[in-house]
Every structure is written in structure tokens, then in C-alpha cells.
Design a protein around this motif. Structure first.
Motif, PDB file in Angstrom:
ATOM      1  N   SER A 100      -7.565   1.540  -4.382  1.00  0.00           N
ATOM      2  CA  SER A 100      -6.467   1.104  -5.235  1.00  0.00           C
ATOM      3  C   SER A 100      -5.612   0.124  -4.446  1.00  0.00           C
ATOM      4  O   SER A 100      -5.631   0.133  -3.203  1.00  0.00           O
ATOM      5  N   VAL A 101      -4.839  -0.697  -5.156  1.00  0.00           N
ATOM      6  CA  VAL A 101      -3.795  -1.434  -4.446  1.00  0.00           C
ATOM      7  C   VAL A 101      -2.830  -0.447  -3.808  1.00  0.00           C
ATOM      8  O   VAL A 101      -2.120  -0.770  -2.858  1.00  0.00           O
ATOM      9  N   GLN A 139     -10.334  -2.380  -5.095  1.00  0.00           N
ATOM     10  CA  GLN A 139      -8.911  -2.049  -5.108  1.00  0.00           C
ATOM     11  C   GLN A 139      -8.267  -2.469  -6.434  1.00  0.00           C
ATOM     12  O   GLN A 139      -7.665  -3.536  -6.536  1.00  0.00           O
ATOM     13  N   GLY A 163      -5.604  -2.831  -9.450  1.00  0.00           N
ATOM     14  CA  GLY A 163      -4.189  -2.704  -9.753  1.00  0.00           C
ATOM     15  C   GLY A 163      -4.043  -1.797 -10.958  1.00  0.00           C
ATOM     16  O   GLY A 163      -4.925  -0.974 -11.238  1.00  0.00           O
ATOM     17  N   PRO A 164      -2.970  -1.922 -11.737  1.00  0.00           N
ATOM     18  CA  PRO A 164      -2.797  -1.088 -12.934  1.00  0.00           C
ATOM     19  C   PRO A 164      -3.961  -1.273 -13.920  1.00  0.00           C
ATOM     20  O   PRO A 164      -4.403  -2.396 -14.172  1.00  0.00           O
ATOM     21  N   GLY A 179      -1.936  -3.884 -18.030  1.00  0.00           N
ATOM     22  CA  GLY A 179      -2.969  -3.442 -17.104  1.00  0.00           C
ATOM     23  C   GLY A 179      -4.331  -4.006 -17.458  1.00  0.00           C
ATOM     24  O   GLY A 179      -4.582  -4.451 -18.577  1.00  0.00           O
ATOM     25  N   PRO A 236     -10.007  -6.814  -4.486  1.00  0.00           N
ATOM     26  CA  PRO A 236      -8.852  -6.549  -5.351  1.00  0.00           C
ATOM     27  C   PRO A 236      -9.203  -6.980  -6.778  1.00  0.00           C
ATOM     28  O   PRO A 236      -9.853  -8.004  -6.984  1.00  0.00           O
ATOM     29  N   GLY A 290      -2.217  -8.884 -11.177  1.00  0.00           N
ATOM     30  CA  GLY A 290      -1.200  -8.637 -10.164  1.00  0.00           C
ATOM     31  C   GLY A 290      -1.683  -7.973  -8.900  1.00  0.00           C
ATOM     32  O   GLY A 290      -0.901  -7.801  -7.964  1.00  0.00           O
ATOM     33  N   ALA A 291      -2.961  -7.589  -8.834  1.00  0.00           N
ATOM     34  CA  ALA A 291      -3.438  -6.862  -7.649  1.00  0.00           C
ATOM     35  C   ALA A 291      -3.294  -7.697  -6.384  1.00  0.00           C
ATOM     36  O   ALA A 291      -2.729  -7.251  -5.379  1.00  0.00           O
ATOM     37  N   ARG A 292      -3.771  -8.917  -6.425  1.00  0.00           N
ATOM     38  CA  ARG A 292      -3.678  -9.775  -5.237  1.00  0.00           C
ATOM     39  C   ARG A 292      -2.229 -10.096  -4.903  1.00  0.00           C
ATOM     40  O   ARG A 292      -1.843 -10.122  -3.720  1.00  0.00           O
ATOM     41  N   LEU A 305       0.483  -8.310  -5.458  1.00  0.00           N
ATOM     42  CA  LEU A 305       1.116  -7.152  -4.844  1.00  0.00           C
ATOM     43  C   LEU A 305       0.718  -7.006  -3.384  1.00  0.00           C
ATOM     44  O   LEU A 305       1.557  -6.736  -2.514  1.00  0.00           O
TER      45      LEU A 305
END
Length: 273
Positions: free
Chosen positions: A132-133, A174, A176-177, A219, A243, A247-249, A251
Motif C-alpha cells: 500500500s502507499v 502499492q 492508493g485509495p 479511489g 505505485p 494520487g499514489a505517486r 503521496l
């Protein structure tokens, strides 16, 4: 058997279910493992081999790994089973904290341990750990969850180096939401464990932030994450980390760029308003 063989845990819903279907589409023989086999009838109809497995029960994992290895090979293990236990450290019961570690870390490690001899002997294989992130960033009232994901990141990095001489690779995905039942269960349990607590106001605020990921367009969909898992599982030369999601990267870049106190301040503004 010439077709590659994969084992996916946590396959009864969300990312796991979508990953099973994606690997089947990619031409793999897929074993779909979860506690709730009744929820995997559609996966069996799609061609998956459905397997009852509880990653907190050692005998269940021993039997499941043996059943998969009866085919003589296992090319890909996708450690996807996991959940998020949220609540103030002061409020979360010790038994719940242990279960969080057992599901997210110890079960992952034990199942990997069980299948590695076959991969090592074949001098080929890939372990894809769905992290996960949350293994890079952190959130208020998420101490146990983030502790487990930080652990998965460190475990995976160490394992990647020690297995390389045997031709076995380890990859992290990894997300994100993601719009799955994981989010709803996490925030409902957060509010339950925090009821009447000095942290109840924080819990209500954090739950509202978690709920936003379930809104349309917020998400990622499970299929988006699953496509990344399939890519990580089948690429000739996979990256060490993938990722994925909105928004994963960003964050993860923010966490690396900002000093701890500055990142703390951002979290306070987002989660504790």
C-alpha cells in the motif's frame, strides 16, 4: 503442465478477485484462495481453482500450498490477503492488534515460506506482495495498519535480495485509495472501537476522509490495481515497486520531499479538521 501457475490470496473480493480474472485472461492457471469459498463460485466458473485458505491458520496454509504444488510447479504467488485495522493505539485491543499483524504480515510470510522451496528448486518464480502507499506514508489512528505495511515493505526488500541468486523475484504493488469493501469495513470498525473514547472526534474526522475514496472518481477501481498486479506478475523484467491509483505517486513523492513535521502538519489539516 506448460502454462504458468499462480496462487492469489484474498481472492473472494476486491483486488484479489479482479487479479484472479486478470491472470486467467493472461493465460495462467490460477488458484484462488480465501476463507469465503462461497463467494468465489463465479471465479470457479471462469476457470479458477477455488481453494479454502485462512492466512491466520497454519494448517490451512500448509494444506493449501500442498494442494497447489501437486501440479509440480508454482510460478507466481500473489500475497493479497489483508485488511485495515484503524483506531487509536490506546483504544485498539491487543487481540485485534495481533490479528492485524497475523493477517497482513505473518500470514504473508508463512505462505511465502511454504512455497519458496519449490520456486528455489525450479530456480524460477515471482512473489508479488500487495502492500500500500500506507507502507510509505502514515495516517492518524492508523498505527497498527501502517506498522504492518511498513513491515511488508521491509520484508519484501530483504527477501528480494536473498532470493535473487535462486532466480526468484519479489515485487511490491502499492495501491492508493481503492473503491472496495476494505474501506467501508475499515472506517466502520474505526468508529466502533473509538466510540466513547477521547479519540472519538478524531475518529469521526478520519472516517470522513476514508469515505471520500468511495466516491465516484476518487479511489481507483479494483480492476485498475489488478491490471498492475498482472503486469508485475508477468513482466519479463519487473520493477521492484508499482505505485497504482489516483494520487499514489503524489503521496509517496510528498512523503520523500517533506520533513517529518511538515508532513505531520499536512496530515493534521487533511484528517483532523
Amino acid at each position: 503442465m506448460s502454462r504458468p501457475v499462480a496462487l492469489v490470496t484474498g481472492a473472494s473480493s476486491g483486488i484479489g478477485r479482479a487479479t484472479v480474472l486478470g491472470l486467467l485472461d493472461a493465460g495462467l492457471v490460477v488458484h484462488a484462495a480465501a476463507r469465503r469459498t462461497d463467494r468465489m463460485r463465479d471465479l470457479a466458473d471462469a476457470g479458477a481453482h477455488v481453494l479454502a485458505m485462512d492466512v491466520t491458520d497454519d494448517a490451512s496454509m500448509v494444506d493449501g500450498a500442498a494442494a497447489v504444488l501437486e501440479s509440480g510447479r508454482l510460478d507466481v504467488l500473489v500475497n493479497n490477503a489483508g485488511y485495515g485495522s484503524f483506531g487509536a493505539l490506546e483504544d485498539v485491543p491487543a487481540d485485534e492488534a495481533r490479528r492485524q499483524v497475523e493477517v497482513n504480515v505473518l500470514g504473508l510470510a508463512r505462505l511465502t515460506q511454504l512455497v519458496l522451496p519449490a520456486m528455489r528448486t525450479a530456480r524460477s518464480g515471482r512473489v508479488v506482495n500487495v502492500s500500500s502507499v500506507g507502507g510509505t506514508i502514515y495516517e492518524p489512528l492508523g498505527s497498527w495498519y501502517h506498522a504492518t505495511k511498513f513491515a511488508v515493505e521491509g520484508l519484501s526488500d530483504s527477501l528480494r535480495v536473498e532470493l535473487r541468486p535462486f532466480g526468484v523475484d519479489v515485487v511490491l504493488v502499492q495501491p492508493g485509495p481503492v473503491r472496495t469493501e476494505w474501506n467501508r469495513i475499515a472506517r466502520e470498525n474505526l468508529l466502533t472501537v473509538s466510540a466513547g473514547s477521547p479519540y472519538a472526534r478524531q475518529a469521526a474526522s478520519v472516517a470522513r476522509v476514508l469515505e471520500r475514496a468511495d466516491r465516484p472518481g476518487a479511489g481507483a477501481e479494483p480492476e485498475e490495481v489488478a491490471a498492475t498486479v498482472v503486469r508485475a506478475a508477468t513482466a519479463a523484467r519487473p520493477r521492484t515497486r508499482y505505485p497504482v491509483g489516483r494520487g499514489a505517486r503524489t503521496l509517496m513523492l510528498a512523503r520523500r520531499a517533506l520533513p517529518d513535521r511538515a508532513f505531520d502538519a499536512v496530515l493534521e489539516r487533511v484528517y483532523l479538521r
